[in-house]
Design a protein around this motif. Structure first.
Motif, PDB file in Angstrom:
ATOM      1  N   PRO A   1      28.378  35.075  45.320  1.00  0.00           N
ATOM      2  CA  PRO A   1      28.220  34.244  44.119  1.00  0.00           C
ATOM      3  C   PRO A   1      29.564  33.750  43.602  1.00  0.00           C
ATOM      4  N   TYR A   2      29.592  32.508  43.206  1.00  0.00           N
ATOM      5  CA  TYR A   2      30.809  31.947  42.617  1.00  0.00           C
ATOM      6  C   TYR A   2      30.407  31.021  41.473  1.00  0.00           C
ATOM      7  N   LEU A   3      31.324  30.817  40.574  1.00  0.00           N
ATOM      8  CA  LEU A   3      31.054  29.967  39.411  1.00  0.00           C
ATOM      9  C   LEU A   3      31.483  28.541  39.713  1.00  0.00           C
TER      10      LEU A   3
ATOM     11  N   GLN B   1      35.193  33.016  26.009  1.00  0.00           N
ATOM     12  CA  GLN B   1      35.145  31.706  26.656  1.00  0.00           C
ATOM     13  C   GLN B   1      36.527  31.299  27.144  1.00  0.00           C
ATOM     14  N   ASP B   2      37.544  31.541  26.327  1.00  0.00           N
ATOM     15  CA  ASP B   2      38.913  31.222  26.736  1.00  0.00           C
ATOM     16  C   ASP B   2      39.332  32.045  27.949  1.00  0.00           C
ATOM     17  N   ALA B   3      38.934  33.315  27.977  1.00  0.00           N
ATOM     18  CA  ALA B   3      39.292  34.172  29.106  1.00  0.00           C
ATOM     19  C   ALA B   3      38.630  33.669  30.394  1.00  0.00           C
ATOM     20  N   VAL B   4      37.361  33.311  30.304  1.00  0.00           N
ATOM     21  CA  VAL B   4      36.646  32.797  31.476  1.00  0.00           C
ATOM     22  C   VAL B   4      37.260  31.482  31.942  1.00  0.00           C
ATOM     23  N   ASP B   5      37.526  30.583  31.012  1.00  0.00           N
ATOM     24  CA  ASP B   5      38.111  29.290  31.371  1.00  0.00           C
ATOM     25  C   ASP B   5      39.500  29.464  31.983  1.00  0.00           C
ATOM     26  N   PHE B   6      40.275  30.396  31.445  1.00  0.00           N
ATOM     27  CA  PHE B   6      41.629  30.620  31.968  1.00  0.00           C
ATOM     28  C   PHE B   6      41.553  31.178  33.383  1.00  0.00           C
ATOM     29  N   GLY B   7      40.610  32.105  33.614  1.00  0.00           N
ATOM     30  CA  GLY B   7      40.424  32.635  34.963  1.00  0.00           C
ATOM     31  C   GLY B   7      39.991  31.553  35.928  1.00  0.00           C
ATOM     32  N   TYR B   8      39.191  30.616  35.435  1.00  0.00           N
ATOM     33  CA  TYR B   8      38.694  29.520  36.271  1.00  0.00           C
ATOM     34  C   TYR B   8      39.810  28.537  36.615  1.00  0.00           C
TER      35      TYR B   8
ATOM     36  N   GLY C   1      41.275  41.685  17.366  1.00  0.00           N
ATOM     37  CA  GLY C   1      42.677  41.995  17.597  1.00  0.00           C
ATOM     38  C   GLY C   1      42.931  43.120  18.584  1.00  0.00           C
ATOM     39  N   ARG C   2      41.914  43.522  19.322  1.00  0.00           N
ATOM     40  CA  ARG C   2      42.066  44.605  20.286  1.00  0.00           C
ATOM     41  C   ARG C   2      42.295  44.038  21.685  1.00  0.00           C
ATOM     42  N   PRO C   3      42.927  44.843  22.583  1.00  0.00           N
ATOM     43  CA  PRO C   3      43.124  44.364  23.954  1.00  0.00           C
ATOM     44  C   PRO C   3      41.785  44.015  24.608  1.00  0.00           C
ATOM     45  N   MET C   4      41.727  42.865  25.248  1.00  0.00           N
ATOM     46  CA  MET C   4      40.508  42.459  25.934  1.00  0.00           C
ATOM     47  C   MET C   4      40.400  43.233  27.251  1.00  0.00           C
ATOM     48  N   ARG C   5      39.173  43.607  27.616  1.00  0.00           N
ATOM     49  CA  ARG C   5      38.955  44.393  28.828  1.00  0.00           C
ATOM     50  C   ARG C   5      37.905  43.720  29.711  1.00  0.00           C
ATOM     51  N   PRO C   6      38.068  43.850  31.044  1.00  0.00           N
ATOM     52  CA  PRO C   6      37.045  43.297  31.944  1.00  0.00           C
ATOM     53  C   PRO C   6      35.662  43.843  31.643  1.00  0.00           C
ATOM     54  N   GLY C   7      35.601  45.114  31.210  1.00  0.00           N
ATOM     55  CA  GLY C   7      34.325  45.723  30.888  1.00  0.00           C
ATOM     56  C   GLY C   7      33.653  45.127  29.673  1.00  0.00           C
ATOM     57  N   GLY C   8      34.389  44.356  28.895  1.00  0.00           N
ATOM     58  CA  GLY C   8      33.808  43.656  27.759  1.00  0.00           C
ATOM     59  C   GLY C   8      33.405  42.240  28.117  1.00  0.00           C
ATOM     60  N   ILE C   9      34.210  41.608  28.986  1.00  0.00           N
ATOM     61  CA  ILE C   9      33.924  40.230  29.385  1.00  0.00           C
ATOM     62  C   ILE C   9      32.669  40.167  30.253  1.00  0.00           C
TER      63      ILE C   9
ATOM     64  N   VAL D   1      26.768  35.877  36.558  1.00  0.00           N
ATOM     65  CA  VAL D   1      28.055  35.799  37.245  1.00  0.00           C
ATOM     66  C   VAL D   1      29.016  36.816  36.639  1.00  0.00           C
ATOM     67  N   SER D   2      30.083  37.098  37.390  1.00  0.00           N
ATOM     68  CA  SER D   2      31.106  38.041  36.948  1.00  0.00           C
ATOM     69  C   SER D   2      32.464  37.352  36.955  1.00  0.00           C
ATOM     70  N   MET D   3      33.504  38.087  36.548  1.00  0.00           N
ATOM     71  CA  MET D   3      34.849  37.519  36.571  1.00  0.00           C
ATOM     72  C   MET D   3      35.326  37.292  37.999  1.00  0.00           C
ATOM     73  N   TYR D   4      34.813  38.069  38.952  1.00  0.00           N
ATOM     74  CA  TYR D   4      35.193  37.799  40.343  1.00  0.00           C
ATOM     75  C   TYR D   4      34.488  36.553  40.864  1.00  0.00           C
ATOM     76  N   ALA D   5      33.316  36.228  40.302  1.00  0.00           N
ATOM     77  CA  ALA D   5      32.670  34.965  40.638  1.00  0.00           C
ATOM     78  C   ALA D   5      33.511  33.802  40.103  1.00  0.00           C
ATOM     79  N   VAL D   6      34.152  34.023  38.964  1.00  0.00           N
ATOM     80  CA  VAL D   6      35.071  33.021  38.406  1.00  0.00           C
ATOM     81  C   VAL D   6      36.259  32.832  39.337  1.00  0.00           C
ATOM     82  N   ARG D   7      36.795  33.939  39.841  1.00  0.00           N
ATOM     83  CA  ARG D   7      37.938  33.889  40.769  1.00  0.00           C
ATOM     84  C   ARG D   7      37.555  33.163  42.057  1.00  0.00           C
ATOM     85  N   ARG D   8      36.353  33.433  42.560  1.00  0.00           N
ATOM     86  CA  ARG D   8      35.895  32.712  43.755  1.00  0.00           C
ATOM     87  C   ARG D   8      35.656  31.234  43.446  1.00  0.00           C
ATOM     88  N   GLY D   9      35.241  30.946  42.210  1.00  0.00           N
ATOM     89  CA  GLY D   9      35.077  29.554  41.814  1.00  0.00           C
ATOM     90  C   GLY D   9      36.392  28.810  41.832  1.00  0.00           C
ATOM     91  N   PHE D  10      37.461  29.461  41.356  1.00  0.00           N
ATOM     92  CA  PHE D  10      38.802  28.863  41.401  1.00  0.00           C
ATOM     93  C   PHE D  10      39.210  28.588  42.843  1.00  0.00           C
TER      94      PHE D  10
END
Length: 422
Positions: free
Chosen positions: A188-190, A207-214, A307-315, A331-340
């Motif tokens: 799967p990829y985004l 949303q910013d984190a996902v877009d930045f990863g993309y 104001g807390r550190p963002m974590r993959p487990g939250g995204i 989809v996951s953050m690795y699907a975002v990475r594959r989309g990039f």
């Protein structure tokens, strides 16, 4: 001889001496800090246990451990050292050992483990059992996938390699083992359409984190561990160096395989950086412990709205919920990475340059990230039908005359900062 010391404010800590005679204290494996006990007796007993472990560990290193030692005892001795690595891997290995290795091998002496030919002690028979969804005679609710069977096997194989390298065994039984084949299927990829459909269902920070990863292809831990000091807004580059080790809640000052690298930012990525940094206090540290013991003086780029550190487990859960609301495949953050990676390949970026951006040591790994799309099919058909060929114009690579060198990183940027990271 182990002992127990009283702690200020109450409680006790357990002390012992390691094989070299150096004074040590019982530590919490999760945090690495000295463990506190409410009772003196508990502290002393825990210290005695650690003293025995330290003695056995020294025997393993010196090759003096008996080959008759049970696998479970041997694993306990070597896994502590593996847990000291500032990565997510030790926690995953411990979970695998608990569920799949210890039920089978806990009481089996190392010198009784053979390659094949025994349902009780054969490695090949054990792998076949796993593939069929059985662990030491128990039927699993759902058989592990072929790739996960391989992952389980690699943990066991690593333990046998240590036994061989330290001279406890003369040869590893993990030789010539037939592992289940992994069917090649699309991951799967985004795609851009999916990214657009998610918009409106994600919180602004996520949303910013996902877009930045993309836009950058960063690994989830790299994205969440990105410090503001590692961004070069003027030139439009980021230095991928710090990584958030989520399971331990610490910052590791080097990425996977030590691949400290520079990644260029698209205009959209720069806009996200500007938005995340705006009105922030840039003089404060990230608030997380750094595994090298250094004092952090730079904030993280991505923090939550609280104001807390963002974590993959939250995204991840936020993305799955948003996908459900948008009625698209989760989809996951690795699907975002594959989309990039897929977008970059479709745009014509060569495999070696893409591998550098993704932090892959081998381009064969990069191939797993680039998914086949209708655009790729159309390019192939155009090429086979004698479509127009592209040619490289002088200076088009940015090295010739007229290139905008203000957007290029210094040639020594990676080396200098990598030394700083060490």
């Amino acid at each position: 001889m182990a002992w127990a010391d009283p702690l200020p404010g109450g409680g006790y800590r357990g002390g012992y001496r390691d094989s070299s005679g150096k004074k040590q204290y019982v530590k919490d494996l999760a945090t690495g800090r000295t463990r506190k006990f409410s009772r003196k007796r508990d502290a002393r007993e825990a210290a005695t246990e650690e003293e025995v472990k330290a003695s056995r560990k020294a025997a393993i290193v010196e090759g003096k451990e008996s080959a008759r030692v049970p696998w479970g005892t041997f694993w306990e001795s070597i896994s502590e050292g593996r847990a000291e690595r500032p990565t997510e891997t030790p926690g995953i290995e411990q979970s695998i050992a608990k569920l799949y290795l210890l039920p089978k091998w806990r009481e089996v002496p190392l010198n009784k483990i053979i390659t094949k030919g025994s349902a009780e002690h054969g490695v090949q028979e054990w792998v076949t059992e796993l593939e069929n969804g059985r662990v030491d005679g128990w039927k699993l609710e759902r058989p592990p996938s072929p790739s996960y069977v391989r992952r389980i096997y690699r943990v066991f194989q690593a333990s046998m390699t240590v036994a061989k390298d330290t001279g406890i065994l003369t040869v590893s039984p993990c030789v010539g083992i037939e592992l289940p084949k992994i069917s090649k299927r699309a991951k799967p990829y985004l795609a851009q359409e999916g990214a657009d459909q998610l918009r409106g269902y994600l919180r602004e920070d996520y949303q910013d984190a996902v877009d930045f990863g993309y836009e950058t292809g960063l690994r989830p831990g790299e994205l969440c561990g990105l410090h503001i000091c590692s961004t070069d807004r003027k030139r439009g580059w980021i230095l991928v160096r710090e990584v958030l080790v989520q399971r331990r809640g610490i910052i590791r000052p080097f990425p996977k395989d030590d691949d400290v690298r520079l990644v260029p930012c698209t205009p959209k990525a720069l806009a996200i950086l500007d938005r995340r940094i705006a009105d922030r206090d840039l003089t404060q540290g990230c608030g997380l412990e750094h595994s090298d013991g250094s004092t952090c003086t730079s904030p993280l780029v991505f923090i939550t709205k609280r104001g807390r550190p963002m974590r993959p487990g939250g995204i991840g859960p936020a993305m799955r919920l948003a996908a459900k609301k948008a009625k698209i495949t989760p989809v996951s953050m690795y699907a975002v990475r594959r989309g990039f990676a897929t977008r970059a390949a479709e745009g014509g970026l060569d495999a070696f340059a893409l591998a550098d951006l993704l932090g892959h040591a081998d381009v064969r790994q990069t191939r797993e990230y680039v998914q086949q799309t209708s655009t790729a099919r159309a390019r192939l058909i155009a090429a086979l039908n004698g479509g127009p060929q592209l040619s490289v114009l002088p200076g088009a690579d940015g090295a010739g005359s007229g290139a905008d060198r203000s957007q290029q990183p210094p040639s020594t940027a990676v080396d200098e900062r990598a030394q700083d990271a060490g």
